[in-house]
Scaffold this active site. Structure first.
Site, PDB file in Angstrom:
ATOM      1  N   SER A  85      -2.432  -8.191   3.097  1.00  0.00           N
ATOM      2  CA  SER A  85      -2.865  -7.889   4.071  1.00  0.00           C
ATOM      3  C   SER A  85      -3.195  -9.002   4.861  1.00  0.00           C
ATOM      4  CB  SER A  85      -4.418  -6.880   3.723  1.00  0.00           C
ATOM      5  OG  SER A  85      -3.356  -5.888   4.280  1.00  0.00           O
TER       6      SER A  85
ATOM      7  N   HIS B 118       0.686  -0.748   0.253  1.00  0.00           N
ATOM      8  CA  HIS B 118      -0.122  -0.091   0.021  1.00  0.00           C
ATOM      9  C   HIS B 118       1.095   1.493   0.123  1.00  0.00           C
ATOM     10  CE1 HIS B 118      -3.074  -2.873   2.231  1.00  0.00           C
ATOM     11  NE2 HIS B 118      -3.758  -2.380   0.807  1.00  0.00           N
TER      12      HIS B 118
ATOM     13  N   ARG C  27      -1.812  -5.926  -8.507  1.00  0.00           N
ATOM     14  CA  ARG C  27      -0.055  -6.823  -8.220  1.00  0.00           C
ATOM     15  C   ARG C  27      -0.235  -8.232  -9.700  1.00  0.00           C
ATOM     16  NH1 ARG C  27      -1.981  -8.218  -1.692  1.00  0.00           N
ATOM     17  NH2 ARG C  27      -4.030  -8.707  -3.433  1.00  0.00           N
TER      18      ARG C  27
ATOM     19  N   LYS D 298     -17.141  -5.844  11.983  1.00  0.00           N
ATOM     20  CA  LYS D 298     -17.010  -7.055  12.843  1.00  0.00           C
ATOM     21  C   LYS D 298     -16.316  -7.858  12.730  1.00  0.00           C
ATOM     22  CE  LYS D 298     -22.116  -6.669  14.448  1.00  0.00           C
ATOM     23  NZ  LYS D 298     -23.228  -7.308  13.818  1.00  0.00           N
TER      24      LYS D 298
HETATM   25  N1  COA Z   1       0.338  -4.131  -2.688  1.00  0.00           N
HETATM   26  C1  COA Z   1       0.320  -5.252  -2.248  1.00  0.00           C
HETATM   27  N2  COA Z   1      -1.236  -5.089  -1.595  1.00  0.00           N
HETATM   28  C2  COA Z   1      -2.074  -4.858  -2.309  1.00  0.00           C
HETATM   29  C3  COA Z   1      -1.669  -3.718  -2.766  1.00  0.00           C
HETATM   30  C4  COA Z   1      -1.021  -3.605  -3.501  1.00  0.00           C
HETATM   31  N3  COA Z   1      -0.582  -2.469  -4.224  1.00  0.00           N
HETATM   32  N4  COA Z   1      -2.783  -3.434  -3.417  1.00  0.00           N
HETATM   33  C5  COA Z   1      -4.026  -4.720  -2.672  1.00  0.00           C
HETATM   34  N5  COA Z   1      -3.351  -5.244  -1.754  1.00  0.00           N
HETATM   35  C6  COA Z   1      -4.310  -6.260  -0.851  1.00  0.00           C
HETATM   36  C7  COA Z   1      -3.763  -5.636   0.830  1.00  0.00           C
HETATM   37  O1  COA Z   1      -3.158  -6.402   1.259  1.00  0.00           O
HETATM   38  C8  COA Z   1      -4.935  -6.668   0.723  1.00  0.00           C
HETATM   39  O2  COA Z   1      -5.415  -8.083   1.246  1.00  0.00           O
HETATM   40  P1  COA Z   1      -6.343  -9.014   0.932  1.00  0.00           P
HETATM   41  O3  COA Z   1      -6.530  -9.377   0.031  1.00  0.00           O
HETATM   42  O4  COA Z   1      -5.031 -10.418   1.757  1.00  0.00           O
HETATM   43  O5  COA Z   1      -6.913  -8.781   2.782  1.00  0.00           O
HETATM   44  C9  COA Z   1      -6.145  -6.747  -0.682  1.00  0.00           C
HETATM   45  O6  COA Z   1      -5.384  -6.592  -1.746  1.00  0.00           O
HETATM   46  C10 COA Z   1      -6.873  -5.564  -0.730  1.00  0.00           C
HETATM   47  O7  COA Z   1      -7.303  -4.383   0.325  1.00  0.00           O
HETATM   48  P2  COA Z   1      -7.172  -3.061  -0.042  1.00  0.00           P
HETATM   49  O8  COA Z   1      -6.526  -2.480  -0.705  1.00  0.00           O
HETATM   50  O9  COA Z   1      -6.923  -2.642   2.099  1.00  0.00           O
HETATM   51  O10 COA Z   1      -8.411  -2.751   0.072  1.00  0.00           O
HETATM   52  P3  COA Z   1      -9.974  -3.290  -0.452  1.00  0.00           P
HETATM   53  O11 COA Z   1      -9.676  -4.272  -2.025  1.00  0.00           O
HETATM   54  O12 COA Z   1     -10.520  -4.733   1.099  1.00  0.00           O
HETATM   55  O13 COA Z   1     -10.906  -2.317  -0.907  1.00  0.00           O
HETATM   56  C11 COA Z   1     -13.670  -1.192  -0.947  1.00  0.00           C
HETATM   57  C12 COA Z   1     -12.143  -2.037  -1.047  1.00  0.00           C
HETATM   58  C13 COA Z   1     -12.984  -0.440   0.728  1.00  0.00           C
HETATM   59  C14 COA Z   1     -11.913   0.092  -2.278  1.00  0.00           C
HETATM   60  C15 COA Z   1     -14.117  -1.384  -1.474  1.00  0.00           C
HETATM   61  O14 COA Z   1     -14.226  -2.297  -1.203  1.00  0.00           O
HETATM   62  C16 COA Z   1     -15.287  -0.389  -1.476  1.00  0.00           C
HETATM   63  O15 COA Z   1     -14.919   0.274  -2.260  1.00  0.00           O
HETATM   64  N6  COA Z   1     -16.062  -0.359  -0.490  1.00  0.00           N
HETATM   65  C17 COA Z   1     -16.735   0.835  -0.072  1.00  0.00           C
HETATM   66  C18 COA Z   1     -18.682  -0.026  -1.211  1.00  0.00           C
HETATM   67  C19 COA Z   1     -18.583   0.404  -1.782  1.00  0.00           C
HETATM   68  O16 COA Z   1     -18.055   1.350  -2.823  1.00  0.00           O
HETATM   69  N7  COA Z   1     -18.780  -0.826  -3.076  1.00  0.00           N
HETATM   70  C20 COA Z   1     -18.965  -1.215  -4.560  1.00  0.00           C
HETATM   71  C21 COA Z   1     -16.566  -0.572  -5.581  1.00  0.00           C
HETATM   72  S1  COA Z   1     -17.758  -1.246  -6.419  1.00  0.00           S
END
Ligand code: COA
Length: 157
Positions: A130, A19, A92, A43
């Site tokens: 993560s 990140h 990635r 949760k």
């Molecule tokens: N390098 C290393 N790891 C990365 C990365 C990078 N460049 N980019 C993403 N990751 C990893 C994270 O470590 C994480 O790993 P995990 O799946 O093992 O936990 C995963 O990829 C994604 O995590 P993160 O980047 O923290 O975000 P997310 O994908 O969980 O976030 C939101 C998603 C919050 C952006 C999305 O769900 C959202 O917008 N939610 C709000 C509700 C909404 O609007 N929904 C409709 C969207 S279409």
């Protein structure tokens, strides 16, 4: 010419060096980077929102043009309310690509003004996730090669 403001959304549960790679590179491309920490699915979170925000703020302290905020609900609604149009996400591998592709399209359907830009993850951090970090922490392992110092400080209490 630098685009003005970009939003880097995620759960950051916890923030990793992957990140941070995206945040640092975005900070060179944009006038300001807003790191938007999602408060949904509390949760099932490893760390609560407040902790994820504090650790992210600490991790970004040395990068001048980064601000950390939190949001809940739809990202597109929150961005409209804040007057922001650009999202940056890291890719990635091909698995990320298909997930991100769907998310980018959905956000654009929800709001035609929103554009998602992708940065290819730097090779040295593209293996980090993560989930991997959470597993190592839960098993009592050393995550110092995967996370910024603020995560280590938080773990040390
Ligand atoms: N390098 C290393 N790891 C990365 C990365 C990078 N460049 N980019 C993403 N990751 C990893 C994270 O470590 C994480 O790993 P995990 O799946 O093992 O936990 C995963 O990829 C994604 O995590 P993160 O980047 O923290 O975000 P997310 O994908 O969980 O976030 C939101 C998603 C919050 C952006 C999305 O769900 C959202 O917008 N939610 C709000 C509700 C909404 O609007 N929904 C409709 C969207 S279409």
């Amino acid at each position: 010419m630098k685009l003005k403001v970009v939003v880097y959304p995620g759960r950051f549960d916890p923030v990793t060096l992957g990140h941070i790679d995206i945040i640092k590179r975005s900070s060179h491309l944009f006038g300001q980077v807003i790191v938007a920490v999602s408060g949904d699915s509390e949760k099932s979170s490893f760390w609560q929102l407040e902790q994820r925000v504090a650790v992210m703020e600490d991790a970004c302290q040395a990068i001048g043009n980064v601000k950390v905020e939190s949001f809940s609900g739809l990202l597109s609604d929150w961005m409209v309310a804040q007057g922001m149009n650009y999202i940056v996400r890291g890719i990635r591998d091909s698995v990320d690509m298909s997930v991100e592709w769907r998310m980018a399209h959905s956000n654009r359907v929800l709001n035609r003004e929103i554009e998602t830009l992708f940065l290819a993850s730097s090779p040295e951090v593209s293996h980090i996730s993560s989930t991997l970090v959470r597993q190592i922490i839960t098993s009592g392992g050393d995550v110092s090669a995967f996370v910024p110092g603020s995560v280590l400080a938080c773990l040390a209490g």
